[in-house]
Write an enzyme that holds these catalytic residues in place. Structure first.
Site, PDB file in Angstrom:
ATOM      1  N   HIS B 257       5.094 -10.438  -0.156  1.00 54.91           N
ATOM      2  CA  HIS B 257       5.598  -9.060  -0.249  1.00 54.91           C
ATOM      3  C   HIS B 257       5.014  -8.406  -1.495  1.00 54.91           C
ATOM      4  O   HIS B 257       5.031  -8.998  -2.566  1.00 54.91           O
ATOM      5  CB  HIS B 257       7.121  -9.068  -0.320  1.00 54.91           C
ATOM      6  CG  HIS B 257       7.736  -7.722  -0.080  1.00 54.91           C
ATOM      7  ND1 HIS B 257       7.624  -6.678  -0.970  1.00 54.91           N
ATOM      8  CD2 HIS B 257       8.449  -7.239   0.970  1.00 54.91           C
ATOM      9  CE1 HIS B 257       8.266  -5.622  -0.483  1.00 54.91           C
ATOM     10  NE2 HIS B 257       8.768  -5.936   0.694  1.00 54.91           N
ATOM     11  N   ARG B 273       8.456   2.382  -1.399  1.00 51.77           N
ATOM     12  CA  ARG B 273       7.193   3.049  -1.081  1.00 51.77           C
ATOM     13  C   ARG B 273       7.344   3.936   0.148  1.00 51.77           C
ATOM     14  O   ARG B 273       6.752   5.002   0.216  1.00 51.77           O
ATOM     15  CB  ARG B 273       6.097   2.000  -0.866  1.00 51.77           C
ATOM     16  CG  ARG B 273       5.585   1.393  -2.163  1.00 51.77           C
ATOM     17  CD  ARG B 273       4.669   0.200  -1.910  1.00 51.77           C
ATOM     18  NE  ARG B 273       5.427  -0.933  -1.396  1.00 51.77           N
ATOM     19  CZ  ARG B 273       5.064  -1.692  -0.371  1.00 51.77           C
ATOM     20  NH1 ARG B 273       3.943  -1.433   0.258  1.00 51.77           N
ATOM     21  NH2 ARG B 273       5.818  -2.686   0.032  1.00 51.77           N
TER      22      ARG B 273
END
Lengths: 252, 659
Positions: B257, B273
């Site tokens: 990740h 994000r």
């Protein structure tokens, strides 16, 4: 560049920590509860999760404790940290003195050392308070979902954030005296389902669950629960509100 | 001997196991769930950002449907996924979200009218449709064409887990907590349940079941730097491997990740994000558009993680006393948004870093996050190799994710697979095959064998330390079997893991506490985990191509001609030191979406000989059915509905399509 470390002075000497753990192994007939001290060198950014694992890896492999997410999300690692209930995984040693005393959460069944059986108690409380949506409606999985006001969904989530860590019970005056008290965790759940329009239950139904001294009327408003809740749930207002609503039912 | 009988034994109390248990229970089976920890503490609770389902309620989700979700998922997988399974999944995901809504999950909802959001670092005003007011909303996530990720602030997994766990309590399904399955009871053809260790008393029990379902999650803890909970040690997969007849598939497909806080490795959600957060380097420069002009920070996780590592290697990493990292900047989202929709992120930053993410950047570096590989099953969750054994969720290789999973597809997989596999288990129990003739001698022998294993470790005078071996394994995996791999490092890793496996037979204990001695537990588990680590490292060494999260700098191209296949790892002989690898082909001739470019990342794959022909065929079918509705076109390309339980086959209602 921004600084991520509160203590910036590299020359500051590393602290030696004395971590005292209240130990007892109920599986061992010879075991007597006692404080055992472990000394370790503090590291930058050290949490009690890191410290206890280091002690287990390097000093005493029999030490018992519970961690799962180690990110303050799952509620496994509540213990008494210098006498106050809290989540060990997200407690930084730099926020504590050089002598740190750790003890298992009171009230819950002891498994060993810092490990207690919160899961058993929480399941029992869920069964007793029926902490699930009661609905007779049949859901058509192919159809659009029923709409809900965005603010209401957020208000339900606010109460749904409880992680069943047990800190509120450990910090509760009533729970020390009344073994069957459902505590803030139980009352908050009732508040959560009462707020949820998907749940068909009425105030009368909720009164049956918490309208006594083991429920909302047992609370002495000491509100230790509110002070120690690691998720900062609005326990004070929820319990007060619930008590007013339930009192109306009781007096009717 | 303590023997417990049940129809269905579910091993694992996370979302996948709980949902499968509910499905089997609803069909009248007696079900028992085993869980290492109280189920609400399972790692499912750590899923933050959300669950993908193509509801299409929002302005940026308009026009979304199963077709687009399917294509995103297959591209994300770098064509490693089983496309029929991907179809079953995207078709069922909207039903799963709606079922969870009925069970009380407080999904965030659409607020009609204008709202300000951040897209590509610009403030943009979106207008949400009146008709959608109060329906389930969605946020943007990596590798998706639409805003499709349904969420509950950034505590989605928590809210889902509590609702589903409370449902199992409502149905009266017992959960035996603090129990660890330590071996499967089997005769090489059929599984009859499991030998189980009580983690409080240390005693072994036998659970005899007509059907057994492994839902124990991933194995991230074979890595040093991982977002996974400490219980994610892969023991469920390991006991399946130990049968010698059940293969683990695609174990080399391990996801990293992009945004784990550095150095603790704790996850901060992709929603950071998705909601507009940026990645910055030592100079404060936003570097992702330089590498990925189209998807930028929102390319798939494998691509973003790889770009981040490359950027650090190019000398652009920031650094603190723990090493090099990059910055995640969510300050532009504003305090109100962070307090409302990213509150777990805020808490994590406060408690573990001592910073306020509304004002300061977050130090991040990629960390192991998800295991695409696992117990190989068919589309119904039945494990290969043993009748009566099932698997679902992260423990399984159902094969929804191929070589890279999209964010928001795993927590969705847990409940969707649970819905499908729970029915399949009930179906199995209703067939003659679901009846069982089990020998008491077999059950006793299995238990005695495990008893002997634990006794051997407990009484060994060996000089090796379990925690030392564990740490060494984790270091090797992070250093040599990580984001960027090569043949030299992988060979070294395999060799050292082999030697650790031998050394693990010489572990001696320093403590002999009565009860479930934690040192004994670790010593027993590390032997199992080393085998998993060898499956990962050896599989990665043999796969001489790059696909999804498996990146070989010495073989940087995706090679469909040689490697459009799934790895199957067997451990047939307990004495063997590396797994036996076999491969099964993915058949291009039946793919709805033949291999091509993902739309992000490298564009240099070596083509499979069948691809062009199948592509032409697909285009022909689409042209012929130009007037037909999308369901008919899909049906002609790759039928899948027959694989679903009847009650999950119906079309999903959407605002636009019903209007």
């Amino acid at each position: 560049m921004i600084s991520i470390l509160r203590r910036k002075n590299d020359t500051q000497p590393t602290r030696r920590l004395c971590i005292q753990v209240l130990r007892h192994n109920p599986a061992d007939a010879a075991s007597v509860p006692h404080l055992q001290a472990f000394e370790i060198a503090e590291a930058e950014g050290m949490t009690l999760f890191i410290a206890l694992n280091e002690i287990r890896a390097t000093q005493d492999p029999s030490l018992q404790f519970d961690f799962v997410c180690r990110a303050g999300i799952c509620g496994s690692c509540a213990m008494l940290i210098d006498g106050r209930p809290g989540l060990a995984c997200r407690t930084l040693t730099r926020d504590l003195g050089t002598t740190i005393t750790l003890a298992p959460l009171p009230f819950f069944e002891l498994i060993g050392d810092l490990s207690v059986n919160t899961g058993k108690w929480m399941r029992g409380t869920s069964e007793r308070l029926q902490t699930w949506i009661h609905s007779s409606a049949q859901t058509d999985l192919d159809a659009l979902e029923a709409p809900m006001e965005p603010e209401l969904a957020e208000a339900i989530y606010e109460l749904d954030r409880c992680i069943e860590c047990g800190c509120c019970i450990a910090g509760c005056g009533t729970a020390q005296m009344r073994e069957k008290f459902v505590g803030a965790v139980g009352l908050n759940k009732i508040a959560r389902f009462r707020l949820d329009p998907r749940d068909d239950r009425s105030n009368d139904d909720f009164y049956e669950l918490i309208g006594d001294d083991d429920g909302v009327f047992g609370c002495m408003s000491l509100l230790g629960c509110h002070d120690v809740c690691p998720k900062q749930l609005p326990l004070q207002t929820q319990i007060a509100y619930l008590r007013r609503k339930m009192a109306v039912i009781g007096l009717a | 001997m303590d023997v417990i009988h049940t129809d269905v034994l579910v091993i694992g109390g996370g979302l996948a196991g709980l949902r499968a248990a509910l499905g089997a229970r609803k069909r009248g089976q007696k079900v028992i769930i085993l869980s290492l920890v109280p189920p609400k503490r399972s790692h499912s609770a750590a899923a933050q950002g959300g669950m993908q389902a193509s509801l299409g309620n929002t302005a940026k989700g308009a026009g979304d449907n199963e077709d687009i979700h399917f294509e995103d998922t297959v591209r994300g997988s770098d064509w490693g996924a089983d496309q029929e399974v991907a179809r079953m999944f995207v078709h069922t995901a909207p039903k799963a979200v709606r079922e969870l809504a009925a069970w009380g999950v407080p999904w965030n909802r659409v607020q009609a009218g204008p709202r300000d959001v951040i897209i590509d670092s610009q403030r943009v005003t979106l207008t949400e449709p009146e008709a959608a007011h109060g329906l389930i909303t969605a946020r943007d996530f990596g590798g998706t064409k639409k805003w499709r990720t349904c969420y509950v602030s950034d505590g989605t997994g928590h809210a889902m887990l509590y609702a589903v766990s409370d449902r199992t309590i409502a149905e009266g399904i017992p959960v035996h907590e603090r129990m660890e399955a330590v071996s499967l009871i089997h005769d090489g053809e059929r599984c009859y349940g499991a030998i189980v260790r009580n983690l409080i008393s240390g005693k072994l029990l036998a659970y005899v079941a007509r059907a057994t379902c492994i839902a124990t999650g991933g194995f991230g803890r074979i890595y040093q730097s991982t977002t996974n909970a400490v219980i994610n040690e892969g023991i469920g997969a390991a006991i399946a491997l130990d049968t010698g007849v059940v293969p683990l598939a695609n174990m080399e497909a391990v996801q990293f990740h992009p945004t784990a806080i550095f150095p603790a490795g704790i996850l901060v959600t992709e929603g950071c994000r998705g909601d507009g957060g940026l990645l910055r380097d030592v100079d404060g420069h936003r570097f992702m558009p330089d590498y990925e002009p189209e998807k930028k920070e929102l390319a798939s996780r494998d691509v973003v993680s790889r770009r981040m590592e490359a950027h650090i290697r190019s000398g652009k990493g920031a650094s603190n006393r723990f090493g090099e990292h990059l910055w995640l900047d969510i300050t532009l989202l504003g305090e109100a948004h962070i307090n409302g929709k990213l509150r777990e992120v805020k808490e994590i930053c406060q408690h573990f870093l001592g910073i306020d993410p509304a004002k300061q950047w977050i130090p991040v570096r990629p960390a192991q996050h998800y295991s695409m590989g696992g117990i190989r099953t068919d589309a119904h969750g039945a494990a290969r190799g043993l009748s009566g054994l099932f698997a679902c969720g992260e423990a399984a290789c159902w094969d929804l994710h191929g070589f890279n999973r999209l964010g928001g597809n795993s927590v969705a997989e847990t409940v969707v697979a649970g819905m499908i596999v729970g029915e399949a288990i009930a179906d199995f129990c209703a067939t003659p095959e679901g009846d069982m003739h089990v020998s008491t001698a077999l059950v006793r022998d299995c238990r005695e064998q495990e008893n002997a294993r634990f006794a051997d470790i407990a009484t060994s005078r060996g000089q090796e330390s379990a925690s030392v071996l564990m740490q060494r394994m984790q270091a090797i995996m992070s250093e040599k079997v990580g984001i960027v791999r090569n043949g030299v490092d992988l060979t070294v890793a395999v060799d050292e893991l082999k030697s650790l496996l031998l050394r693990s037979r010489q572990i001696g204990l320093r403590s002999s506490a009565p009860g479930a001695n934690p040192e004994l537990t670790t010593a027993w588990r590390v032997q199992k985990m080393l085998k998993l680590a060898l499956c990962v490292a050896y599989g990665a060494l043999q796969r001489s191509e790059s696909r999804g999260a498996h990146f070989r700098e010495d073989y940087p191209r995706r090679d469909d001609a040689q490697w459009l296949k799934r790895t199957l790892a067997f451990w047939r002989d307990p004495e063997q030191r590396v797994p036996t690898l076999e491969y099964e082909n993915l058949d291009v001739r039946h793919m709805e979406l033949p291999p091509g470019w993902r739309g992000y990342g490298a564009r240099d794959a070596i083509e499979h000989p069948d691809t062009a022909r199948r592509q032409a065929e697909v285009e022909q079918i689409r042209a012929r059915l130009a007037e037909a509705d999308r369901h008919a076109v899909q049906q002609s390309l790759m039928p899948f509905r027959h694989l679903l339980p009847t009650h999950l086959r119906g079309p999903n209602a959407r605002l636009e399509e019903t209007a």
